[in-house]
Design a protein around this motif. Structure first.
Motif, PDB file in Angstrom:
ATOM      1  N   UNK A  29       0.838  -1.201   0.000  1.00  0.00           N
ATOM      2  CA  UNK A  29       0.000   0.000   0.000  1.00  0.00           C
ATOM      3  C   UNK A  29       0.874   1.252   0.000  1.00  0.00           C
ATOM      4  N   UNK A  30       1.943   1.233   0.790  1.00  0.00           N
ATOM      5  CA  UNK A  30       2.845   2.389   0.845  1.00  0.00           C
ATOM      6  C   UNK A  30       3.520   2.612  -0.500  1.00  0.00           C
ATOM      7  N   UNK A  31       3.888   1.529  -1.182  1.00  0.00           N
ATOM      8  CA  UNK A  31       4.520   1.673  -2.488  1.00  0.00           C
ATOM      9  C   UNK A  31       3.546   2.262  -3.507  1.00  0.00           C
ATOM     10  N   UNK A  32       2.268   1.902  -3.419  1.00  0.00           N
ATOM     11  CA  UNK A  32       1.255   2.484  -4.298  1.00  0.00           C
ATOM     12  C   UNK A  32       1.132   3.987  -4.042  1.00  0.00           C
ATOM     13  N   UNK A  33       1.235   4.388  -2.780  1.00  0.00           N
ATOM     14  CA  UNK A  33       1.201   5.809  -2.446  1.00  0.00           C
ATOM     15  C   UNK A  33       2.400   6.528  -3.055  1.00  0.00           C
ATOM     16  N   UNK A  91      -1.289  18.400  -0.916  1.00  0.00           N
ATOM     17  CA  UNK A  91      -2.696  17.994  -0.842  1.00  0.00           C
ATOM     18  C   UNK A  91      -2.860  16.487  -0.984  1.00  0.00           C
ATOM     19  N   UNK A  92      -2.133  15.907  -1.940  1.00  0.00           N
ATOM     20  CA  UNK A  92      -2.239  14.456  -2.136  1.00  0.00           C
ATOM     21  C   UNK A  92      -1.712  13.710  -0.921  1.00  0.00           C
ATOM     22  N   UNK A  93      -0.577  14.178  -0.383  1.00  0.00           N
ATOM     23  CA  UNK A  93      -0.026  13.522   0.799  1.00  0.00           C
ATOM     24  C   UNK A  93      -0.976  13.649   1.991  1.00  0.00           C
ATOM     25  N   UNK A  94      -1.690  14.765   2.071  1.00  0.00           N
ATOM     26  CA  UNK A  94      -2.646  14.952   3.157  1.00  0.00           C
ATOM     27  C   UNK A  94      -3.798  13.951   3.049  1.00  0.00           C
ATOM     28  N   UNK A  95      -4.136  13.581   1.809  1.00  0.00           N
ATOM     29  CA  UNK A  95      -5.253  12.657   1.593  1.00  0.00           C
ATOM     30  C   UNK A  95      -4.843  11.198   1.795  1.00  0.00           C
ATOM     31  N   UNK A  96      -3.637  10.837   1.307  1.00  0.00           N
ATOM     32  CA  UNK A  96      -3.240   9.426   1.377  1.00  0.00           C
ATOM     33  C   UNK A  96      -2.242   9.162   2.510  1.00  0.00           C
ATOM     34  N   UNK A 111      11.542  12.240   7.196  1.00  0.00           N
ATOM     35  CA  UNK A 111      11.685  11.664   5.857  1.00  0.00           C
ATOM     36  C   UNK A 111      10.599  12.193   4.930  1.00  0.00           C
ATOM     37  N   UNK A 112       9.384  12.371   5.432  1.00  0.00           N
ATOM     38  CA  UNK A 112       8.305  12.903   4.585  1.00  0.00           C
ATOM     39  C   UNK A 112       8.683  14.275   4.045  1.00  0.00           C
ATOM     40  N   UNK A 113       9.238  15.114   4.923  1.00  0.00           N
ATOM     41  CA  UNK A 113       9.666  16.450   4.514  1.00  0.00           C
ATOM     42  C   UNK A 113      10.760  16.362   3.454  1.00  0.00           C
ATOM     43  N   UNK A 114      11.695  15.431   3.640  1.00  0.00           N
ATOM     44  CA  UNK A 114      12.765  15.215   2.672  1.00  0.00           C
ATOM     45  C   UNK A 114      12.207  14.697   1.350  1.00  0.00           C
ATOM     46  N   UNK A 151       4.900  27.391   6.007  1.00  0.00           N
ATOM     47  CA  UNK A 151       3.805  27.843   5.149  1.00  0.00           C
ATOM     48  C   UNK A 151       3.120  26.693   4.414  1.00  0.00           C
ATOM     49  N   UNK A 152       3.528  25.472   4.719  1.00  0.00           N
ATOM     50  CA  UNK A 152       2.970  24.300   4.058  1.00  0.00           C
ATOM     51  C   UNK A 152       1.584  23.975   4.620  1.00  0.00           C
ATOM     52  N   UNK A 153       0.578  24.754   4.228  1.00  0.00           N
ATOM     53  CA  UNK A 153      -0.779  24.466   4.676  1.00  0.00           C
ATOM     54  C   UNK A 153      -1.781  24.783   3.586  1.00  0.00           C
ATOM     55  N   UNK A 154      -2.978  24.247   3.733  1.00  0.00           N
ATOM     56  CA  UNK A 154      -3.997  24.346   2.692  1.00  0.00           C
ATOM     57  C   UNK A 154      -4.422  25.759   2.369  1.00  0.00           C
ATOM     58  N   UNK A 155      -4.503  26.640   3.381  1.00  0.00           N
ATOM     59  CA  UNK A 155      -4.959  28.008   3.132  1.00  0.00           C
ATOM     60  C   UNK A 155      -3.966  28.763   2.251  1.00  0.00           C
ATOM     61  N   UNK A 156      -2.679  28.625   2.559  1.00  0.00           N
ATOM     62  CA  UNK A 156      -1.650  29.303   1.767  1.00  0.00           C
ATOM     63  C   UNK A 156      -1.649  28.774   0.338  1.00  0.00           C
ATOM     64  N   UNK A 157      -1.723  27.447   0.188  1.00  0.00           N
ATOM     65  CA  UNK A 157      -1.748  26.835  -1.146  1.00  0.00           C
ATOM     66  C   UNK A 157      -2.944  27.337  -1.944  1.00  0.00           C
ATOM     67  N   UNK A 158      -4.131  27.338  -1.333  1.00  0.00           N
ATOM     68  CA  UNK A 158      -5.348  27.785  -2.018  1.00  0.00           C
ATOM     69  C   UNK A 158      -5.240  29.246  -2.442  1.00  0.00           C
ATOM     70  N   UNK A 159      -4.730  30.085  -1.563  1.00  0.00           N
ATOM     71  CA  UNK A 159      -4.602  31.519  -1.855  1.00  0.00           C
ATOM     72  C   UNK A 159      -3.707  31.763  -3.064  1.00  0.00           C
TER      73      UNK A 159
END
Length: 277
Positions: free
Chosen positions: A2-6, A30-35, A43-46, A110-118
């Motif tokens: 499952x992780x490899x599919x992500x 956004x995709x990472x937030x969903x899956x 490591x995620x940040x990297x 600044x990695x958040x949905x509001x900033x991205x949407x704006x």
């Protein structure tokens, strides 16, 4: 499995969105937030940054002859023009490289949905306004050899704005280049080239900080990174070729509308998520 599919999905998203003016970082967040890739936070940040190496390698492969100043197939004049191209690329990337080193930690916040949407909404409107202005306009700069060094540096400075998630590095540089009189094709290609030192530098800085903080890869995490980069490379080749074919007969208005629609969706999603939390 499952992780490899992500990882495969994230690689596809990175490769497809990196070169289109629609914000790859915004899509990745956004995709990472969903899956939610099940790895450590460091490591995620990297991963979200270094996966871009696969995308930038696609530019190096597709434009290898054009970017190679030592090609035996080039005349002396062509080699000189290629060296001039690299001077413009390096000078244009210097401001963003310097600012990026000092603002790296702040930008992570600044990695958040509001900033991205704006930023999606704002630059979507910018694209529509620019293309409205350009309906009957002619572009005096249609080759990199005709691009003054000052113009290249101004385009490069727009990459500083693109450090805000949701802006899109390619979007900011393409907008700036067209405002300064560059053709759509030249704007897109120069944006690709500017990504080479910036993305290699950003990835190198992120890897260095990762290890300096005492972090290490697990075997699975290293595999995820390699697979993600490989998928991003393959999809990026297709994405670059699609964009260059598309803008031969179309303008960037579609991407402006796409950004606005996506920005509204992200804004609504972020609001609902905040309420639930």
């Amino acid at each position: 499995m499952i992780e490899m599919l992500k990882v495969l999905l994230l690689g596809i998203v990175e490769g497809f969105t990196e070169w289109l003016p629609i914000s790859s970082t915004g899509h990745m967040i956004l995709v990472d937030d969903l899956i939610r890739l099940n790895v450590s936070a460091p490591f995620r940040e990297l991963f979200m940054v270094v996966i871009q190496l696969g995308a930038i390698l696609a530019v190096c492969v597709i434009y290898f002859h054009r970017l190679n100043p030592f090609s035996p197939k080039k005349t002396k004049k062509q080699k000189g023009l290629t060296l001039q191209l690299w001077i413009k690329i390096i000078c244009a990337c210097a401001p963003a490289a310097i600012v990026g080193v000092f603002l790296d930690e702040i930008l992570d916040q600044l990695m958040n949905g509001f900033v991205v949407a704006s930023m999606l909404l704002l630059y979507g409107v910018f694209f529509l306004l620019l293309e409205k202005r350009n309906e009957d306009a002619e572009f005096p700069i249609d080759r990199i050899s005709r691009m003054p060094l000052t113009t290249a540096m101004l385009i490069g400075c727009s990459q500083i704005l693109a450090m805000i998630p949701g802006t899109s590095r390619s979007g900011a540089t393409i907008l700036c280049a067209m405002l300064l009189g560059c053709s759509r094709e030249l704007s897109a290609e120069f944006s690709f080239f500017l990504g080479i030192p910036i993305m290699f530098g950003a990835s190198g800085l992120k890897i260095l900080k990762f290890f300096l903080k005492g972090n290490m890869f697990s075997g699975a995490e290293f595999l995820y990174l390699i697979v993600g980069m490989f998928v991003a490379f393959i999809v990026s080749v297709l994405s670059i070729r699609f964009l260059m074919r598309y803008i031969k007969n179309h303008d960037f208005r579609f991407f402006g509308y796409y950004r606005i629609v996506l920005g509204v969706i992200v804004l609504v999603y972020s609001g609902i998520t905040a309420l639930i939390a």
